[in-house]
Design a protein around this motif. Structure first.
Motif, short mmCIF file in Angstrom:
data_model
loop_
_atom_site.label_atom_id
_atom_site.label_comp_id
_atom_site.label_asym_id
_atom_site.label_seq_id
_atom_site.Cartn_x
_atom_site.Cartn_y
_atom_site.Cartn_z
N ILE A 1 0.56 -0.77 0.16
CA ILE A 1 0.09 0.01 0.09
C ILE A 1 0.42 0.89 0.13
O ILE A 1 1.99 1.03 0.92
N ASP B 1 -2.77 6.03 -2.35
CA ASP B 1 -3.54 5.21 -2.52
C ASP B 1 -5.35 5.17 -1.65
O ASP B 1 -5.36 5.96 -0.96
N VAL C 1 -8.73 3.82 -0.72
CA VAL C 1 -8.97 2.90 0.13
C VAL C 1 -10.25 2.54 0.16
O VAL C 1 -10.46 3.51 1.28
N LYS D 1 -7.64 -1.62 -2.50
CA LYS D 1 -7.49 -0.43 -3.63
C LYS D 1 -8.39 -0.61 -4.59
O LYS D 1 -8.58 -1.89 -4.79
#
Length: 396
Positions: A85, A89, A91, A152
């Motif tokens: 990660i 990102d 998410v 994600k």
């Protein structure tokens, strides 16, 4: 670093937004470092019916309990041990916290992880008896075991366009879907969903996604029943004094369905306009109207500590369930939290490819974080809305 506005429980019927400590990669209550975690800028965080149980004083939540377990956000800091990660990102965060290492997690049972709550299996953000993890109805949140827990989104711009739908992946969409799957819903099924709150509506939409022929939703709230009708469900008004099997028969031609799901939980009421609380009502209903050798999904919340229970048994979760009927009909039961990670990726793909409009089904309504206290009041009155809190004003 600046503080962190967060919704906290004050007393029965009251929450407020106050500044709490900016999140760190640690959990003070358990004296543990979380170098495997990330810090999120919260993009969307939702008010849940499970939160309402606490706010009504129906759990052992203490004053100052942080709230919020439905979190979607942007990664702004990663811990030393996070590999996959990255900062930036976007998410989705499963509401159940899981380590990814224990026997239960390796079996896919992330709702009962053995390592994230010293008191019992399973943990969640911002919830009583769930391990002390800070709630996510906030500007910022910490998520542990980030490589394992986080989903994600493949395209940030597309995700922001569909944020009102994607924020449902943290809880109610997988929870409703799990209830349907647990009940064996499939192509051509006739289904009864008890409860037209957000989870019940998400479950009804999930039943349609799974190919059910008829989805019947039962509730006592006309506005919520109208919302269920808006996307093609049949409804039964439980304020009427008619027998539920008879109402089912009027719709499907027989007094039973193939599958039934309890999306109400322990604050259930009896039938009729002036019915009082009767916490075993829905459980007994779904046993009565499910065909022999059928399956029951029970994602509705039941607790072991309810200070407001109607009697001493109810206060400890002991309810008058007609287990003999369930045994005689060879019914199967699935209870407990939903293992969100079992479903959220495929449900994300259904959203991104326009196979379902879950935000429309649950009437998703965006409000600022500061309006959370009013959102809780409106939700408690039974409005047919799913409130999404927008801490940074980023949702279109």
């Amino acid at each position: 670093m600046a503080g962190n506005k967060c919704v906290v429980y004050v007393e029965p019927g009251k929450v407020k937004v106050e500044n709490i400590e900016y999140p760190r990669l640690e959990l003070k209550e358990q004296h543990r470092k979380c170098n495997h975690g990330v810090i999120l800028r919260v993009i969307a965080t939702n008010i849940c019916g499970s939160d309402q149980h606490m706010v009504r004083g129906r759990t052992t939540a203490h004053k100052g309990q942080t709230l919020g377990h439905e979190i979607t956000g942007e990664v702004i800091e990663v811990g030393r041990d996070v590999e996959f990660i990255k900062v930036g990102d976007l998410v989705s965060v499963p509401f159940n916290i899981a380590c990814g290492r224990c026997r239960m997690c390796k079996a896919g049972n992330t709702h009962v992880c053995l390592n994230v709550n010293p008191e019992r299996p399973g943990a969640a953000y911002g919830y009583v008896d769930m391990g002390g993890w800070v709630g996510g109805q906030a500007e910022y949140a910490m998520v542990p075991y980030a490589d394992w827990n986080l989903l994600k989104f493949p395209d940030k711009e597309q995700a922001m366009e569909k944020m009102k739908d994607l924020t449902m992946l943290s809880d109610i969409f997988p929870t409703g879907y799990h209830g349907a799957v647990s009940a064996g819903v499939t192509t051509g099924s006739t289904v009864y969903v008890a409860g037209a709150g957000p989870v019940g509506l998400a479950c009804a939409a999930s039943c349609q996604l799974l190919g059910a022929a008829v989805v019947i939703v039962g509730d006592m709230n006309p506005e919520r029943l109208a919302q269920a009708k808006s996307f093609g469900c049949e409804t039964v008004d439980l304020r009427k004094n008619a027998d539920l099997p008879d109402m089912i028969a009027q719709i499907v031609g027989e007094p039973v369905v193939d599958a039934a799901i309890d999306c109400v939980g322990f604050e259930a009421r009896g039938h009729g306009k002036d019915a009082a609380e009767a916490p075993a009502t829905v459980l007994n209903d779904i046993m009565a109207i499910t065909r022999v050798d059928g399956r029951l999904g029970i994602p509705g919340l039941y607790v072991t500590g309810d200070p407001g229970g109607i009697d001493e048994n109810a206060k400890t979760g002991q309810l008058g369930v007609n287990l003999g009927l369930g045994w005689a009909k060879a019914l199967s039961f699935t209870t407990g939290q939903t293992p969100v990670m079992r479903y959220h990726r495929q449900l994300m793909m259904a959203i991104l490819n326009d196979k379902i409009q879950i935000a429309k089904a649950v009437n998703a309504t965006v409000i600022p974080l500061d309006k959370a206290p009013q959102g809780y009041k409106d939700f408690d009155k039974g409005v047919a809305k799913k409130f999404i809190l927008d801490p940074h004003g980023l949702i279109k």
